[in-house]
Design an enzyme around this catalytic site. Structure first.
Site, PDB file in Angstrom:
ATOM      1  CB  SER A  18      -8.938   6.484   9.331  1.00  0.00           C
ATOM      2  OG  SER A  18      -8.798   5.902  10.604  1.00  0.00           O
ATOM      3  CG  HIS A  67      -7.818   7.607   5.161  1.00  0.00           C
ATOM      4  ND1 HIS A  67      -9.032   7.125   4.743  1.00  0.00           N
ATOM      5  CD2 HIS A  67      -7.394   6.749   6.133  1.00  0.00           C
ATOM      6  CE1 HIS A  67      -9.351   6.046   5.440  1.00  0.00           C
ATOM      7  NE2 HIS A  67      -8.367   5.793   6.294  1.00  0.00           N
ATOM      8  CE  LYS A  70      -8.124   3.206   3.976  1.00  0.00           C
ATOM      9  NZ  LYS A  70      -8.786   1.943   3.968  1.00  0.00           N
TER      10      LYS A  70
HETATM   11  C1  LIG Z   1      -5.169   4.570   8.316  1.00  0.00           C
HETATM   12  C2  LIG Z   1      -5.410   3.192   7.792  1.00  0.00           C
HETATM   13  N1  LIG Z   1      -4.381   2.352   7.664  1.00  0.00           N
HETATM   14  C3  LIG Z   1      -4.541   1.094   7.212  1.00  0.00           C
HETATM   15  C4  LIG Z   1      -5.772   0.638   6.844  1.00  0.00           C
HETATM   16  C5  LIG Z   1      -5.898  -0.767   6.373  1.00  0.00           C
HETATM   17  O1  LIG Z   1      -5.772  -0.808   4.998  1.00  0.00           O
HETATM   18  P1  LIG Z   1      -6.409  -2.025   4.182  1.00  0.00           P
HETATM   19  O2  LIG Z   1      -7.875  -1.778   4.116  1.00  0.00           O
HETATM   20  O3  LIG Z   1      -5.742  -1.987   2.855  1.00  0.00           O
HETATM   21  O4  LIG Z   1      -6.084  -3.262   4.962  1.00  0.00           O
HETATM   22  C6  LIG Z   1      -6.901   1.484   6.952  1.00  0.00           C
HETATM   23  C7  LIG Z   1      -8.261   1.088   6.577  1.00  0.00           C
HETATM   24  O5  LIG Z   1      -8.624   0.189   5.925  1.00  0.00           O
HETATM   25  C8  LIG Z   1      -6.709   2.798   7.429  1.00  0.00           C
HETATM   26  O6  LIG Z   1      -7.747   3.623   7.554  1.00  0.00           O
END
Ligand SMILES: Cc1ncc(COP(=O)(O)O)c(C=O)c1O
Length: 396
Positions: free
Chosen positions: A176, A204, A236
């Site tokens: 990310s 992502h 996203k």
């Molecule tokens: C790789 C990754 N996994 C999980 C999440 C968490 O997801 P959520 O925003 O739906 O809690 C994020 C960012 O928000 C992320 O970048």
């Protein structure tokens, strides 16, 4: 004894690590209003430009008319409604897996999946650059926890040699904060050879990657055997909110029985599931969004390279500019802001010390002219920072 929060906050400020929340006063999109200022933004994760799409908004409104606004209860009580169920079926189809399970968000999906699968006496092995939610999940699980070198199957193998109990290997699909992608074929091979399971969080990757937006697993043509546990998030590229785990019938039933962040929370609003069903349809069918994004990524990379900026090894919409020092990264972000552009500086502890960066993200909602405006502004602002610091020179 008392909590000296003032001292902690002051220390954070002194290290240039103090965080503030910009106030967004418009819908998400390239042109936003933040803290009263109109800005051209390159920092959201709305990679396909769906977060403010009229058809998705209409689906949400129609969903609210039909199903009301509140989930009303947890899934296991009486909160699992028809739109949730239909969305799970559509996500299973998108991923080509027997089943999918809807979670409230990605953080909870990661906590739920890892803690339901491994515990004391087991092992969890994670890429050292994994998202915080995956690292937290590993720690919370009570399993033996170890981090392997970034995207390094040899480093993973040496840890697999020492693993005990059931072993879960966990990686981001697209990292990310770096934008590079996991070497899934190598990781899957290593995991399979030792009877371990590979879990991929493709928060992502869904949307931008794969011929139909099916993410990194589609990109590499891998199946359930290679990646038994696949996570996607809906906040996203899908442009809405929530997350899912996709896998075998047994995996999903196990999560329904044992994943505490699934069991002990209210289901998401059913109208939200109606909106996501529409965004899923657009994500799969409107290929022009992915194609346009690919063109923008190429345009940005070639322009930034000509300016001598230090980019990372990424062909995804996440295109960080490596700076190194947190203070310099903040200054560059500020200089851009003064010229009407918003690009967030990412600093430790989100990224390792000495690797602060500007996290540029591109969206299918951007135009080529807007990307050119960003490049022009970088051309003006970057030299104002003075000579490169040690980290930038080393990577240049
Ligand atoms: C790789 C990754 N996994 C999980 C999440 C968490 O997801 P959520 O925003 O739906 O809690 C994020 C960012 O928000 C992320 O970048």
């Amino acid at each position: 004894m008392s909590f000296d929060l003032g001292a902690r906050l002051a220390a954070r400020r002194a290290e240039h690590l103090y965080r503030q929340r910009p106030l967004l006063q418009s819908p998400q999109g390239p042109q936003v209003v933040v803290d009263g200022q109109p800005l051209l933004a390159f920092c959201n994760n709305d990679y396909l430009g769906l977060a403010n799409h009229p058809e998705i908004i209409a689906a949400w409104q129609a969903g609210a008319e039909r199903w009301g606004v509140g989930g009303g209860a947890s899934h296991l009580v009486i909160g699992h409604s028809t739109p949730h169920h239909e969305l799970e079926e559509a996500l299973a189809e998108l991923t080509g897996r027997p089943r999918a399970l809807l979670f409230s968000n990605g953080y909870m999906a990661n906590l739920g999946a890892v803690t339901a699968l491994v515990g004391q006496g087991d092992t969890v092995l994670e890429d050292r650059l994994n998202h915080a939610s995956l690292l937290d999940a590993g720690l919370l699980s009570g399993a033996r926890f170890s981090r392997y070198l970034h995207n390094d199957a040899d480093s993973l193998n040496s840890r697999l040699d020492k693993a005990v109990g059931d072993t879960l290997v966990v990686t981001d699909g697209v990292f990310s904060m770096d934008g590079d992608i996991a070497d899934l074929p190598a990781l899957a091979k290593a995991a399979k050879a030792r009877g371990a399971w590979l879990m991929v969080d493709d928060a992502h990757g869904f949307g931008p990657l794969g011929a139909n937006g099916g993410g990194i697993v589609e990109h590499f043509g891998l199946g359930l055997d290679d990646v038994p546990v696949l996570i996607g998030t809906l906040g996203k590229a899908f442009g809405t909110s929530g997350a899912f785990v996709a896998g075998s019938e047994e995996l999903i039933e196990t999560l329904i029985q044992f994943a505490r962040p699934y069991i002990y929370t209210t289901s998401q609003p059913p109208a939200l599931a109606c909106a996501t069903l529409k965004s899923l349809e657009l994500l799969r069918s409107e290929h022009w969004r992915r194609e346009h994004l690919v063109r923008l990524i190429k345009q940005f990379r070639s322009g930034a390279e000509q300016l001598g900026l230090t980019l990372m090894d990424s062909f995804t919409p996440i295109q960080p500019i490596l700076i190194g020092d947190a203070d310099r990264a903040l200054r560059l972000s500020q200089l851009l802001r003064e010229r009407g552009l918003m690009v967030t500086a990412i600093r430790p502890p989100t990224v390792p010390a000495g690797s602060a960066r500007l996290r540029v993200t591109l969206s299918a909602a951007h135009s080529e002219a807007q990307v050119q405006l960003l490049l022009n502004a970088l051309e003006q602002c970057y030299p104002l920072l003075g000579p490169k610091d040690a980290v930038e020179s080393q990577h240049a």
